[in-house]
Write a protein that holds these residues in place. Sequence first.
Motif, PDB file in Angstrom:
ATOM      1  N   HIS A 197       9.022 -34.195   7.866  1.00 27.87           N
ATOM      2  CA  HIS A 197       9.955 -34.562   8.924  1.00 27.87           C
ATOM      3  C   HIS A 197       9.640 -33.696  10.140  1.00 27.87           C
ATOM      4  N   SER A 198      10.013 -34.155  11.302  1.00 25.51           N
ATOM      5  CA  SER A 198       9.835 -33.381  12.526  1.00 25.51           C
ATOM      6  C   SER A 198      11.102 -32.595  12.809  1.00 25.51           C
ATOM      7  N   PHE A 199      10.929 -31.388  13.362  1.00 17.05           N
ATOM      8  CA  PHE A 199      12.059 -30.532  13.685  1.00 17.05           C
ATOM      9  C   PHE A 199      11.930 -30.029  15.112  1.00 17.05           C
ATOM     10  N   LYS A 200      13.067 -29.854  15.729  1.00 13.54           N
ATOM     11  CA  LYS A 200      13.154 -29.398  17.116  1.00 13.54           C
ATOM     12  C   LYS A 200      14.164 -28.260  17.181  1.00 13.54           C
ATOM     13  N   SER A 210      14.062 -35.309  12.831  1.00 12.95           N
ATOM     14  CA  SER A 210      13.664 -36.708  12.942  1.00 12.95           C
ATOM     15  C   SER A 210      12.871 -37.064  11.689  1.00 12.95           C
ATOM     16  N   ALA A 211      13.131 -38.219  11.134  1.00 12.43           N
ATOM     17  CA  ALA A 211      12.385 -38.660   9.953  1.00 12.43           C
ATOM     18  C   ALA A 211      10.978 -39.105  10.326  1.00 12.43           C
ATOM     19  N   ALA A 212      10.723 -39.306  11.608  1.00  4.10           N
ATOM     20  CA  ALA A 212       9.406 -39.748  12.078  1.00  4.10           C
ATOM     21  C   ALA A 212       8.538 -38.552  12.446  1.00  4.10           C
ATOM     22  N   LEU A 213       7.234 -38.780  12.470  1.00  4.21           N
ATOM     23  CA  LEU A 213       6.285 -37.769  12.927  1.00  4.21           C
ATOM     24  C   LEU A 213       5.732 -38.194  14.278  1.00  4.21           C
ATOM     25  N   PRO A 214       5.314 -37.234  15.098  1.00  6.56           N
ATOM     26  CA  PRO A 214       4.822 -37.596  16.427  1.00  6.56           C
ATOM     27  C   PRO A 214       3.473 -38.300  16.360  1.00  6.56           C
ATOM     28  N   ALA A 215       3.232 -39.196  17.315  1.00  5.73           N
ATOM     29  CA  ALA A 215       1.937 -39.876  17.401  1.00  5.73           C
ATOM     30  C   ALA A 215       0.847 -38.902  17.855  1.00  5.73           C
ATOM     31  N   THR A 216       1.239 -37.921  18.676  1.00  5.23           N
ATOM     32  CA  THR A 216       0.315 -36.884  19.130  1.00  5.23           C
ATOM     33  C   THR A 216       0.994 -35.530  18.965  1.00  5.23           C
ATOM     34  N   TRP A 217       0.188 -34.489  18.688  1.00  2.00           N
ATOM     35  CA  TRP A 217       0.732 -33.156  18.429  1.00  2.00           C
ATOM     36  C   TRP A 217       0.857 -32.389  19.754  1.00  2.00           C
ATOM     37  N   ASN A 218       1.805 -32.862  20.591  1.00  2.00           N
ATOM     38  CA  ASN A 218       2.051 -32.208  21.879  1.00  2.00           C
ATOM     39  C   ASN A 218       3.474 -32.539  22.327  1.00  2.00           C
ATOM     40  N   LYS A 219       3.846 -32.023  23.480  1.00  2.00           N
ATOM     41  CA  LYS A 219       5.193 -32.230  24.014  1.00  2.00           C
ATOM     42  C   LYS A 219       5.533 -33.709  24.108  1.00  2.00           C
ATOM     43  N   THR A 220       4.621 -34.511  24.627  1.00  4.17           N
ATOM     44  CA  THR A 220       4.869 -35.949  24.792  1.00  4.17           C
ATOM     45  C   THR A 220       5.115 -36.632  23.454  1.00  4.17           C
TER      46      THR A 220
END
Length: 159
Positions: free
Chosen positions: A105-108, A18-28
């Motif tokens: 970037h975010s990775f899963k 994902s080109a976005a980063l999470p708003a919080t550093w957790n599962k949600t």
Amino acid sequence: MALAKEAMTGGGSKLSVSAALPATWNKTGFEALTWTQIGNLVNLGELGKTYNTTNFEPVSNPEIEPLPTNYSMGTPAVTYAYPREAGYDDGQAIMDAAVDSQDYHSFKVEMQNGTVKYFKARVSSNSLMLGGVSDIQMVTANLQIYTADQGFVTVAPTP
């Protein structure tokens, strides 16, 4: 205990970006992102903390003692087959753009047993291996993982 029951292959694993980063550093925070799977994935590389070391060399003892200093969370070399047609894979297109942007970037990573690992990284290279007549053309993308001492977000499989 039989190893076959305890071991797990990489078969069935997936890598999404994902080109976005999470708003919080957790599962949600990570689950709220829009994910694009990277197609034709061949190898996920390695994840995990790796320390640099320095040597302590006292003159009274000839044995060198390695001491851990700083660390990185890994630099997996992710490998996938190069698409035959341009525009074939949206995930690979994001990786192509990511290497030039130098943005995080975010990775899963979705593992065979259902475990999910989330992290952020910069794509530091995205190299095409042209190979020879019998080789499949492959891309190797190196990910520079950075978690700001927060570690990976790991989500256990649901029973």
